[in-house]
Design an enzyme around this catalytic site. Structure first.
Site, PDB file in Angstrom:
ATOM      1  N   ARG H  88      -0.011  25.627  86.494  1.00 31.59           N
ATOM      2  CA  ARG H  88       0.661  26.917  86.648  1.00 31.59           C
ATOM      3  C   ARG H  88      -0.305  27.979  87.208  1.00 31.59           C
ATOM      4  O   ARG H  88       0.099  28.833  87.992  1.00 31.59           O
ATOM      5  CB  ARG H  88       1.259  27.382  85.317  1.00 31.59           C
ATOM      6  CG  ARG H  88       2.367  26.496  84.748  1.00 31.59           C
ATOM      7  CD  ARG H  88       3.510  26.220  85.687  1.00 31.59           C
ATOM      8  NE  ARG H  88       4.544  25.374  85.067  1.00 31.59           N
ATOM      9  CZ  ARG H  88       4.562  24.032  85.121  1.00 31.59           C
ATOM     10  NH1 ARG H  88       3.626  23.357  85.745  1.00 31.59           N
ATOM     11  NH2 ARG H  88       5.549  23.361  84.546  1.00 31.59           N
ATOM     12  N   GLU H  91      -0.724  27.321  90.828  1.00 31.52           N
ATOM     13  CA  GLU H  91       0.484  27.802  91.522  1.00 31.52           C
ATOM     14  C   GLU H  91       0.420  29.320  91.724  1.00 31.52           C
ATOM     15  O   GLU H  91       0.799  29.833  92.776  1.00 31.52           O
ATOM     16  CB  GLU H  91       1.699  27.419  90.678  1.00 31.52           C
ATOM     17  CG  GLU H  91       3.048  27.727  91.299  1.00 31.52           C
ATOM     18  CD  GLU H  91       4.174  27.228  90.400  1.00 31.52           C
ATOM     19  OE1 GLU H  91       4.310  26.012  90.214  1.00 31.52           O
ATOM     20  OE2 GLU H  91       4.920  28.071  89.851  1.00 31.52           O
ATOM     21  N   SER H 114     -15.892  39.054  92.426  1.00 32.30           N
ATOM     22  CA  SER H 114     -16.878  38.026  92.107  1.00 32.30           C
ATOM     23  C   SER H 114     -16.353  37.083  91.030  1.00 32.30           C
ATOM     24  O   SER H 114     -15.711  37.512  90.068  1.00 32.30           O
ATOM     25  CB  SER H 114     -18.179  38.664  91.610  1.00 32.30           C
ATOM     26  OG  SER H 114     -19.116  37.661  91.278  1.00 32.30           O
TER      27      SER H 114
END
Lengths: 147, 147, 147, 147, 147, 147, 147, 147, 147, 147
Positions: H88, H91, H114
């Site tokens: 997830r 995604e 960063s």
């Protein structure tokens, strides 16, 4: 020559203009919504008579009927689908694939579920905790031949 | 430390020795065959009470109950599964993925079927032309949040 | 537990010791050489009676018969096979794949050749310009279902 | 300059207009259907005389004959083919590849089946349980040279 | 059972102990250095008589002769080789591949150079600006069959 | 701006019209056929004087000379080449790569064959059993620097 | 038909011409900047009313409102993103993925964070040693169902 | 030599035996749970003093402290993570990556967040519709240098 | 037989025990730190005399000297390195690769920088805004040969 | 809208027409050649003032200045670069990556070299044995934060 992609574009446009749904189109040509959508986007071939009905329903050019009835070249470009709605089904195959295999084996023997002699439906299952998507697949059991 | 793989091996051995089926095991611990197999091969976590029941049923060492109830790391090693029985499901996702998405959208709106709040069954459908494998999935519809 | 790999190793060793060929083994258990080799290396399941015969023929431990009759998990590790002998068949699928599809479509309709209800043979075709390898495949035609 | 793709498009159009089949075209130019289709879609080169015959048969522009006789660059874009009809052959190579290698070795020695000095046919095998697709391949045996 | 890998290890050890070179070994069994090295590392099969000679030369166990004469499974694990010495040859195939194809076509017709009926040598070419590696390959021309 | 691809197209057209061969073109500008083809298809840069000669020979527009002399960006799109004629060379690198490395090491020390200070030829070797393709490569030996 | 890509182009142009920021646009239609940008570049669907507001704000053609409200097909073309700004987030998922999983498990149980019922913000965190990017994600916890 | 993997195993075992949580461990050594877990599984290096504290807390062998403080080689084996909980987040990077980039650009200029001067937390957000996972990241903004 | 990996392990252990740094070791055998580390981890071959010195310095078994001087097989397992410290260099090649090529072309002509006749150093550059890593590479320019 | 690609094309054309070099352009706008080339081909953003100077120098349309100053989406299409000049740098990262990491660790601690606060130069190093390409990189050291 008119291609499957050309016809898909015509269908999407006609559908939008006419305010139709896939369920509505499917009902009018007396086929299932899954197969109807699939054949409209070029992943299946309509039986010729159904292709004719669809062409009439959406007022497509006559050549489209022939194209819709042609055997398609099924190409799925993404090895791992990225759209979350489709990925979840890929995930289910990854997580439950060995389970599907084990249970098919237990109930039938050494074989598989056909993806060709196959049908599928999607329905809305009302549920007080939130409605559910119900997907039903039915494929002929094919036994490995030993010879 | 006992791992999920260790416990899977113990279960497979005990199941073979006792001549049990996955359906039989599932029934005895009152869970579905799909979830039972999946948790036994380390792709899901048993609720602790069910893990205890399974350990008793198969006479596994006590530590196994704790392992069976742990959250697993779900790894599926093959991006494209090669076993024909599992590949057919991958093929169905490839061919019908856009159709599943379109119909879910039409029936529910912009969202997906959950693969977490999800259940599945496999049954044998008698058919004079050859019995069929029936797979039923039910997952909660999740609407994309707009914020 | 004895695995398919364990049994393959035993078979290869027994075959070497006894100086048998795959054709010879196949003939003795009255099955085809292709299926016999394939099941011996764990890519197919022997019918139980044939597994028993093989175990007797090669004097394998009794447990091997059960293992040989189990449904295997078919894994082919190389997406593109590197061995030249196997690669040539991969190349044939790449070069002639669209042709096979077009001719199956022309002769049968919209469907495929089954790789499950399937058999194959390899024979030596004498030829004055150099003998030839003849490979014959026969698979049931499966028509796409429209629903 | 006219390309192989241009000529393929012309052939497909002419074939559709004339209501011809691949078998019919092949018969008229006295070549096999497999090779004819393959060369028409740009995966093989026609012998010049056959290219001339095809150009006459389908009334293509004269330049097409030269193009059809040129050595093609054979590109197959999908490492793993997704179309189910072609995938099944890929699966057969994956599952039975080691078997093909073992039997070729047993019958011939250390070598391979040529995919160049090669021919193939597809036929329909009538069968009361459902007709079958028969694919026959014949390739020259090539022995590894030791030097 | 002794494997090809086992025998390779024995050869490397014996070669080191005896202070031999590949050229030296090849000369003693009267074969080329390329083929000798290739068969010693398990990428080719020695003719049985040569396998016997090698086993005697290096005082390997008798079983090794049979293993060295077996048809190997040729696996090259890296799709793109990373070792700079091997990568340069991969780069040459990438950069000059279309050129090799065009010139073979021009000189022979529609066909390929065999990698089976094939031999290769590596020699040191003295050169005042720095010695050069000379690689010579010779493979039988194979004409595509049209049928 | 005229690109390398534009110029390649012009060359292929002019070559076809004039009925020239790569050998013929190479001879006329006094370069090797391998380098000439390679630079014509944009995988190498012609020395400016040679680019001028080629432009005159084929009556290309003047701007083409400058383009042919530019340093190209060498892109080979297929990690594993699919054309059988090119694949065989890839296979040779896979099968004999470790052998090439071992023999270069034995004859020269720890280093590689340069693919930059490099030349290659393709010739037809008459042979009563069937003519052979001879490929000769010569690259400067480069010793790894230790510092 | 107008596509999502067409509308994105119109929005980017209008935004540039009007000198607007994503924050500014988001504020005007009373949605979050993350969702607004995401839906403007076609990775999310606007609620219809918000689509209307955006179309008015940027003076887009009326058809754009309908397109902006359609469920998008979410395709991310790069498996590993190459842009350094996006790659750093990929790296965070790679390095801290198992940590996120372990802590979600510890705080909630066997489940995941939803990426659908999900929201995110990006803010600038002043800091004397250099300002910092703060990214906050909030997704509904979804418990694996056991059945 | 003791490796990072060895120490991770020791920590997991000690944590299980002592019934500790990651939060509990983190609190005891006064570090964040995210960093603590990450360094315990070998994806980060503990400051030496913290490594000492951890070793005391869990009664690990003294050598473990040195190992925990070593700079790790961060390897994440799956290009696309398969575990749903981790996927997830992958995604989210795929869907919202361009959005994160656009908003960072808008708020800071041409630069990145960063992933080194970086911290993260996971908290449980109570919510009547179902509790939520809150993930907060903070990384120093780094401006591209132009020189 | 002792392998390169065995020797690397011995070196790492001896280095740790003796409390040495790579710089310290390099200085003692009078070679650069980059080459010394690289050869110690099996990515380069030490000149025999240096291998002897190292073996003495670290009290390794005598056989190690021979192993350290052997030509290594350079394998880098990750196509895209995941460790952030190494990935940044991969990113630099991706972002600045075309720039390096363009400037080498401009300053030298059509050629490349050798990675074989090559040396590199890493130094710490003091800087009030934060010290900097300075990496210097020097490789012989190699001109493409035209022939 | 003018894109980065459009502007790159304009720059390449203007540079060719004016007979300029990258070094020459860089000097005129007082920036380094590496950064100048990189920003001209769309892999970096010019500071606005420098973009204006470049636009004037090359007489580009005014809109180009704005485009040159926009934050680019850095896409490098080839995971493994095929051009030999760029590949050699990829090879250096593969072979010396672990060495760079080890020496940065030894000289600085647990951290990395920034690829953002970064600069690079390419110079020609005269050398009697053949001139050398010198590449110097300098990036800020970033310490991993522990929190």
């Amino acid at each position: 020559m008119m291609t499957k992609d050309d016809v898909t574009m015509m269908i999407l446009k006609a559908k939008k203009t006419a305010g139709l749904t896939w369920e509505g189109i499917a009902e009018k040509i007396d086929m299932s919504p899954v197969f109807t959508h699939s054949a409209c986007v070029g992943m299946n071939a309509f039986p010729p008579a159904k292709a004719e009905e669809l062409v009439k329903l959406l007022a497509l050019p006559q050549e489209a009927a022939q194209v819709l009835a042609e055997s398609p070249n099924k190409v799925f470009a993404q090895t791992v689908p990225t759209d979350p709605c489709i990925y979840r089904f890929y995930e289910i195959v990854g997580v439950y694939g060995p389970t599907l295999k084990a249970l098919i084996h237990e109930k039938f023997g050494d074989g598989i579920m056909s993806a060709i002699d196959f049908e599928m439906s999607v329905t809305r299952e009302p549920n007080p905790k939130g409605d559910r998507v119900k997907v039903e697949m039915s494929g002929k059991y094919l036994q490995y031949k030993a010879w």
